[in-house]
Scaffold this active site. Structure first.
Site, PDB file in Angstrom:
ATOM      1  N   CYS A   1       7.107  35.402  51.887  1.00 38.71           N
ATOM      2  CA  CYS A   1       8.372  35.053  51.228  1.00 38.71           C
ATOM      3  C   CYS A   1       8.986  33.715  51.623  1.00 38.71           C
ATOM      4  CB  CYS A   1       9.394  36.148  51.498  1.00 38.71           C
ATOM      5  SG  CYS A   1       8.961  37.683  50.673  1.00 38.71           S
TER       6      CYS A   1
ATOM      7  N   LYS B   1       7.450  30.280  50.368  1.00 40.53           N
ATOM      8  CA  LYS B   1       7.426  30.267  48.897  1.00 40.53           C
ATOM      9  C   LYS B   1       8.846  30.155  48.321  1.00 40.53           C
ATOM     10  CE  LYS B   1       7.162  34.651  47.079  1.00 40.53           C
ATOM     11  NZ  LYS B   1       8.292  35.015  46.231  1.00 40.53           N
TER      12      LYS B   1
ATOM     13  N   LYS C   1      19.071  35.855  46.520  1.00 41.39           N
ATOM     14  CA  LYS C   1      17.821  36.196  47.208  1.00 41.39           C
ATOM     15  C   LYS C   1      17.172  34.940  47.780  1.00 41.39           C
ATOM     16  CE  LYS C   1      14.346  38.186  48.766  1.00 41.39           C
ATOM     17  NZ  LYS C   1      14.362  39.082  49.912  1.00 41.39           N
TER      18      LYS C   1
ATOM     19  N   THR D   1      11.246  38.484  43.525  1.00 43.69           N
ATOM     20  CA  THR D   1      12.095  37.338  43.826  1.00 43.69           C
ATOM     21  C   THR D   1      11.801  36.255  42.793  1.00 43.69           C
ATOM     22  OG1 THR D   1      12.016  37.861  46.165  1.00 43.69           O
ATOM     23  CG2 THR D   1      12.661  35.615  45.577  1.00 43.69           C
TER      24      THR D   1
ATOM     25  N   ARG E   1       4.876  33.817  71.510  1.00 45.68           N
ATOM     26  CA  ARG E   1       5.969  34.709  71.102  1.00 45.68           C
ATOM     27  C   ARG E   1       6.975  34.958  72.212  1.00 45.68           C
ATOM     28  NH1 ARG E   1       6.597  35.982  65.544  1.00 45.68           N
ATOM     29  NH2 ARG E   1       4.533  35.946  64.630  1.00 45.68           N
TER      30      ARG E   1
ATOM     31  N   LEU F   1      14.122  44.013  51.903  1.00 54.85           N
ATOM     32  CA  LEU F   1      13.378  44.637  52.999  1.00 54.85           C
ATOM     33  C   LEU F   1      12.532  43.599  53.720  1.00 54.85           C
ATOM     34  CD1 LEU F   1      10.045  45.003  52.432  1.00 54.85           C
ATOM     35  CD2 LEU F   1      10.892  46.617  50.769  1.00 54.85           C
TER      36      LEU F   1
ATOM     37  N   GLY G   1       6.825  47.054  45.696  1.00 56.80           N
ATOM     38  CA  GLY G   1       6.841  48.150  44.722  1.00 56.80           C
ATOM     39  C   GLY G   1       6.517  49.499  45.358  1.00 56.80           C
TER      40      GLY G   1
ATOM     41  N   PHE H   1       1.202  38.455  60.323  1.00 53.87           N
ATOM     42  CA  PHE H   1       2.269  37.444  60.443  1.00 53.87           C
ATOM     43  C   PHE H   1       3.427  37.922  61.298  1.00 53.87           C
ATOM     44  CE2 PHE H   1       6.030  38.444  57.830  1.00 53.87           C
ATOM     45  CZ  PHE H   1       5.587  39.511  57.071  1.00 53.87           C
TER      46      PHE H   1
ATOM     47  N   PRO I   1       3.883  34.030  43.473  1.00 53.44           N
ATOM     48  CA  PRO I   1       3.494  33.033  44.494  1.00 53.44           C
ATOM     49  C   PRO I   1       3.784  31.613  44.033  1.00 53.44           C
ATOM     50  CG  PRO I   1       1.561  33.733  43.276  1.00 53.44           C
ATOM     51  CD  PRO I   1       2.721  34.559  42.760  1.00 53.44           C
TER      52      PRO I   1
HETATM   53  P1  NAD Z   1       2.032  42.020  46.068  1.00 57.04           P
HETATM   54  O1  NAD Z   1       1.109  40.926  45.711  1.00 57.04           O
HETATM   55  O2  NAD Z   1       1.793  42.854  47.283  1.00 57.04           O
HETATM   56  O3  NAD Z   1       2.119  43.048  44.834  1.00 57.04           O
HETATM   57  C1  NAD Z   1       2.249  42.668  43.497  1.00 57.04           C
HETATM   58  C2  NAD Z   1       1.376  43.597  42.629  1.00 57.04           C
HETATM   59  O4  NAD Z   1       1.652  43.357  41.251  1.00 57.04           O
HETATM   60  C3  NAD Z   1      -0.125  43.379  42.799  1.00 57.04           C
HETATM   61  O5  NAD Z   1      -0.732  44.569  43.256  1.00 57.04           O
HETATM   62  C4  NAD Z   1      -0.602  42.968  41.390  1.00 57.04           C
HETATM   63  O6  NAD Z   1      -1.889  43.480  41.058  1.00 57.04           O
HETATM   64  C5  NAD Z   1       0.464  43.580  40.518  1.00 57.04           C
HETATM   65  N1  NAD Z   1       0.561  42.964  39.185  1.00 57.04           N
HETATM   66  C6  NAD Z   1       0.665  41.643  38.888  1.00 57.04           C
HETATM   67  N2  NAD Z   1       0.770  41.468  37.566  1.00 57.04           N
HETATM   68  C7  NAD Z   1       0.728  42.697  36.991  1.00 57.04           C
HETATM   69  C8  NAD Z   1       0.816  43.166  35.645  1.00 57.04           C
HETATM   70  N3  NAD Z   1       0.988  42.314  34.632  1.00 57.04           N
HETATM   71  N4  NAD Z   1       0.737  44.497  35.424  1.00 57.04           N
HETATM   72  C9  NAD Z   1       0.583  45.356  36.457  1.00 57.04           C
HETATM   73  N5  NAD Z   1       0.516  44.970  37.751  1.00 57.04           N
HETATM   74  C10 NAD Z   1       0.598  43.653  38.020  1.00 57.04           C
HETATM   75  O7  NAD Z   1       3.483  41.377  46.135  1.00 57.04           O
HETATM   76  P2  NAD Z   1       4.760  41.903  46.978  1.00 57.04           P
HETATM   77  O8  NAD Z   1       4.679  41.429  48.385  1.00 57.04           O
HETATM   78  O9  NAD Z   1       4.967  43.341  46.695  1.00 57.04           O
HETATM   79  O10 NAD Z   1       5.911  41.042  46.301  1.00 57.04           O
HETATM   80  C11 NAD Z   1       6.364  41.329  44.980  1.00 57.04           C
HETATM   81  C12 NAD Z   1       7.630  40.548  44.714  1.00 57.04           C
HETATM   82  O11 NAD Z   1       8.662  40.948  45.621  1.00 57.04           O
HETATM   83  C13 NAD Z   1       7.492  39.041  44.896  1.00 57.04           C
HETATM   84  O12 NAD Z   1       8.283  38.398  43.934  1.00 57.04           O
HETATM   85  C14 NAD Z   1       8.069  38.801  46.272  1.00 57.04           C
HETATM   86  O13 NAD Z   1       8.602  37.511  46.404  1.00 57.04           O
HETATM   87  C15 NAD Z   1       9.167  39.835  46.338  1.00 57.04           C
HETATM   88  N6  NAD Z   1       9.535  40.267  47.696  1.00 57.04           N
HETATM   89  C16 NAD Z   1       8.578  40.500  48.639  1.00 57.04           C
HETATM   90  C17 NAD Z   1       8.937  40.959  49.904  1.00 57.04           C
HETATM   91  C18 NAD Z   1       7.908  41.224  50.966  1.00 57.04           C
HETATM   92  O14 NAD Z   1       8.293  41.456  52.101  1.00 57.04           O
HETATM   93  N7  NAD Z   1       6.622  41.206  50.668  1.00 57.04           N
HETATM   94  C19 NAD Z   1      10.276  41.206  50.186  1.00 57.04           C
HETATM   95  C20 NAD Z   1      11.228  40.990  49.205  1.00 57.04           C
HETATM   96  C21 NAD Z   1      10.841  40.520  47.963  1.00 57.04           C
HETATM   97  C1  UDX Z   2      11.645  38.291  55.039  1.00 59.84           C
HETATM   98  C2  UDX Z   2      13.141  38.621  55.019  1.00 59.84           C
HETATM   99  O1  UDX Z   2      13.570  38.946  56.344  1.00 59.84           O
HETATM  100  C3  UDX Z   2      13.417  39.779  54.086  1.00 59.84           C
HETATM  101  O2  UDX Z   2      14.814  40.022  53.997  1.00 59.84           O
HETATM  102  C4  UDX Z   2      12.880  39.428  52.717  1.00 59.84           C
HETATM  103  O3  UDX Z   2      13.098  40.504  51.830  1.00 59.84           O
HETATM  104  C5  UDX Z   2      11.397  39.097  52.789  1.00 59.84           C
HETATM  105  O4  UDX Z   2      11.193  38.031  53.720  1.00 59.84           O
HETATM  106  P1  UDX Z   2       9.495  39.331  56.199  1.00 59.84           P
HETATM  107  O5  UDX Z   2       8.863  38.031  55.851  1.00 59.84           O
HETATM  108  O6  UDX Z   2       8.818  40.577  55.803  1.00 59.84           O
HETATM  109  O7  UDX Z   2      10.965  39.421  55.569  1.00 59.84           O
HETATM  110  O8  UDX Z   2       9.725  39.414  57.782  1.00 59.84           O
HETATM  111  P2  UDX Z   2      10.775  38.716  58.797  1.00 59.84           P
HETATM  112  O9  UDX Z   2      11.148  39.724  59.790  1.00 59.84           O
HETATM  113  O10 UDX Z   2      11.859  38.030  58.090  1.00 59.84           O
HETATM  114  O11 UDX Z   2       9.866  37.647  59.538  1.00 59.84           O
HETATM  115  C6  UDX Z   2       9.350  36.501  58.881  1.00 59.84           C
HETATM  116  C7  UDX Z   2       8.649  35.607  59.865  1.00 59.84           C
HETATM  117  O12 UDX Z   2       9.580  35.008  60.762  1.00 59.84           O
HETATM  118  C8  UDX Z   2       7.638  36.326  60.753  1.00 59.84           C
HETATM  119  O13 UDX Z   2       6.486  35.521  60.893  1.00 59.84           O
HETATM  120  C9  UDX Z   2       8.384  36.496  62.057  1.00 59.84           C
HETATM  121  O14 UDX Z   2       7.515  36.608  63.153  1.00 59.84           O
HETATM  122  C10 UDX Z   2       9.189  35.220  62.101  1.00 59.84           C
HETATM  123  N1  UDX Z   2      10.398  35.309  62.945  1.00 59.84           N
HETATM  124  C11 UDX Z   2      11.412  36.164  62.617  1.00 59.84           C
HETATM  125  C12 UDX Z   2      10.524  34.485  64.052  1.00 59.84           C
HETATM  126  O15 UDX Z   2       9.612  33.678  64.362  1.00 59.84           O
HETATM  127  N2  UDX Z   2      11.676  34.559  64.806  1.00 59.84           N
HETATM  128  C13 UDX Z   2      12.703  35.389  64.511  1.00 59.84           C
HETATM  129  O16 UDX Z   2      13.696  35.380  65.233  1.00 59.84           O
HETATM  130  C14 UDX Z   2      12.571  36.229  63.370  1.00 59.84           C
END
Ligand code: NAD
Ligand code: UDX
Length: 457
Positions: free
Chosen positions: A274, A277, A218, A134, A436, A165, A16, A336, A95
């Site tokens: 991600c 999960k 996704k 997601t 690594r 992203l 967000g 990570f 989660p």
């Molecule tokens: P996050 O835990 O960092 O953030 C989620 C936020 O939502 C928290 O701060 C929480 O307090 C808030 N929240 C929960 N319920 C609420 C409510 N009812 N009202 C107001 N706020 C509320 O999670 P994130 O990493 O930003 O991931 C969010 C979503 O995006 C997940 O579904 C995840 O799978 C997806 N996603 C994550 C990534 C990533 O790289 N982290 C990438 C793509 C998609």
């Molecule tokens: C992933 C997806 O790439 C992204 O598109 C989605 O929106 C969220 O989940 P993220 O988890 O943030 O993104 O990072 P990513 O670069 O995908 O790496 C995930 C894990 O895989 C890390 O622990 C990374 O170190 C590992 N990785 C990645 C490897 O071990 N080898 C690789 O070649 C690539």
């Protein structure tokens, strides 16, 4: 298409925050308010010191610095922001469920449901609701049902717009996406969201699908990406057993344009919030629809990943004469991946826990992860003695008296270390375990270290 005037995003997390910052940056005419129930997180987003934002991402501080207070706001006034908005993003956490039906696999949708209910209650007039989280395929059906039960005089269109992203490169990924995916059944609403992205994304990269394809794409993208990592990690173990070298194998297969060179870096297993999960969610859904073979196929990707993490801890113990009890081990990197402060599902957690169980004293170095976070992840506070850990400020401090260094996160600063100086303060015979494959192996060997590198036979 008309632009939304006011966007509200529920959830100020890793997705967000950066996503809305980039929308605000690229669309000065739109007022973007990111809301969260977590007041400490909102306070951190509003911190005048941009180095203290709750999410660390290269470049994020500059984007926030440009927009915050102009057309980007962070607030705990959730209902107020929804009421004012004509478009609401749901970007809350999803989660894995920890108990009840589907525990350990299904996504916990309680935060999505709660935020949809808040939207149903607080929205005014017509509101476009965008699933940014997601979500399991067909969640939009539930979101629509919750919104549909609202009061007369309100109406909603539900879209799916998953985020692709990756952490550590979030700003670049958001500014130059491979594609933006919008799923929906209301062409007018799709046009409005597409018009937002059209400010900086070329039209051929904005894909339109039905709701279910968008939701499922996704999960599928993450499953395919993670599957490449488990595939190469499995081959890495095989290389170690046979004398092949996984770097050479990865280069050779990656040159095939049908395979491609990306995501073939062997390592300590994938982490992040991600991959695991989302695959487990896919596995759960496949079983739900009676597709046992498909479920078992994807489940193996996660199993191999867990195995890889335990395997690394095990081989460290084996190389150190079968015991690490009371030994100092330097852990290089706890996030990570590089360029993030996020530790969710970090392979360092499982590896560190295994070594603590064996009685090791871990000296952890990470440029962005806090001591508090490591304590939460390891389930014990920092301490001294057998089975303890401490966070230290430099690799040199971590190496002092240590029998081994474990390179677990590919932070840039670990690529060029002064191996002579490090080896000089370690206890001999000393080891570098490069999980690594990023360290300067020749320099480490020249300094007298024994070196184990992932996938090197
Ligand atoms: P996050 O835990 O960092 O953030 C989620 C936020 O939502 C928290 O701060 C929480 O307090 C808030 N929240 C929960 N319920 C609420 C409510 N009812 N009202 C107001 N706020 C509320 O999670 P994130 O990493 O930003 O991931 C969010 C979503 O995006 C997940 O579904 C995840 O799978 C997806 N996603 C994550 C990534 C990533 O790289 N982290 C990438 C793509 C998609
Ligand atoms: C992933 C997806 O790439 C992204 O598109 C989605 O929106 C969220 O989940 P993220 O988890 O943030 O993104 O990072 P990513 O670069 O995908 O790496 C995930 C894990 O895989 C890390 O622990 C990374 O170190 C590992 N990785 C990645 C490897 O071990 N080898 C690789 O070649 C690539």
């Amino acid at each position: 298409a008309p632009l939304p005037q006011r966007i509200c995003c529920i959830g100020a997390g890793y997705v967000g925050g950066p996503t809305m910052a980039v929308i605000a940056d690229r669309c000065p005419a739109i007022t973007v308010t990111v809301v969260d129930l977590n007041a400490a997180r909102i306070a951190a987003w509003n911190d005048p010191d941009l180095s203290r934002l709750p999410v660390y991402e290269p470049g994020l501080d500059q984007v926030v610095g440009r927009c915050r207070g102009r057309n980007l706001f962070f607030s705990t006034a959730v209902e107020e922001a929804i009421a004012a908005a004509d478009m609401v993003f749901l970007s809350v956490n999803t989660p894995t469920k920890t108990r009840g039906l589907g525990a350990g696999q299904a996504s916990d949708l309680k935060w999505v449901e709660a935020s949809a209910r808040t939207v149903a209650k607080a929205a005014q007039g017509h509101t476009i609701v965008v699933e940014k989280s997601t979500l399991p395929v067909r969640t939009a059906e539930a979101v629509k049902a919750i919104l549909g039960a609202g009061v007369a005089g309100k109406s909603f269109s539900v879209l799916s717009n998953p985020e692709f992203l990756a952490e550590g490169t979030a700003i670049g990924d958001l500014e130059h996406p491979d594609r933006v995916l919008i799923g929906g059944d209301d062409p007018a609403a799709i046009d409005v969201l597409a018009a937002v992205y059209a400010h900086w994304v070329s039209p051929e990269r904005i894909l339109r699908t039905n709701l279910w394809s968008s939701e499922l794409s996704k999960l599928t993208a993450n499953a395919f990406l993670a599957q490449r990592i488990s595939s190469i990690n499995g081959i890495a173990a095989f290389c170690e057993a046979t004398g092949a070298d996984v770097r050479e194998v990865a280069r050779a297969i990656g040159a095939d344009s049908r395979i491609g060179p990306k995501f073939l870096q062997a390592g300590p297993g994938f982490g992040g919030s991600c991959f695991q999960k989302d695959i487990l969610n896919l596995v759960y859904l496949c079983r739900h629809y009676g597709l046992e073979e498909v479920a078992a196929y994807w489940e193996q990707v996660v199993r191999l990943n867990t195995w890889q993490q335990h395997r690394i801890a095990r081989l460290v113990v084996t190389r150190l004469f079968g015991t690490v009890t009371g030994k100092r081990l330097a852990i290089l990197g706890f996030a990570f991946k590089a360029d993030t402060n996020d530790t969710r599902e970090s392979p360092a957690i499982r590896i560190a826990r295994d070594l603590l169980e064996e009685g090791a004293q871990l000296m952890i170095v990470d440029p962005k992860v806090s001591e508090r976070q490591i304590g939460l992840d390891l389930g014990q506070p920092a301490g001294e003695g057998e089975g303890s850990w401490r966070l230290v400020a430099s690799v040199e401090a971590a190496a002092l008296g240590a029998d081994a260094l474990l390179l677990l996160t590919e932070w840039e600063q670990f690529a060029a270390l002064d191996w002579m100086a490090i080896a000089a303060v370690m206890r001999q015979p000393a080891w570098l375990f490069d999980a690594r494959g990023r360290a300067d192996e020749a320099a480490a060997r020249a300094a007298g270290l024994n070196v184990w590198r992932i996938g090197q036979g």
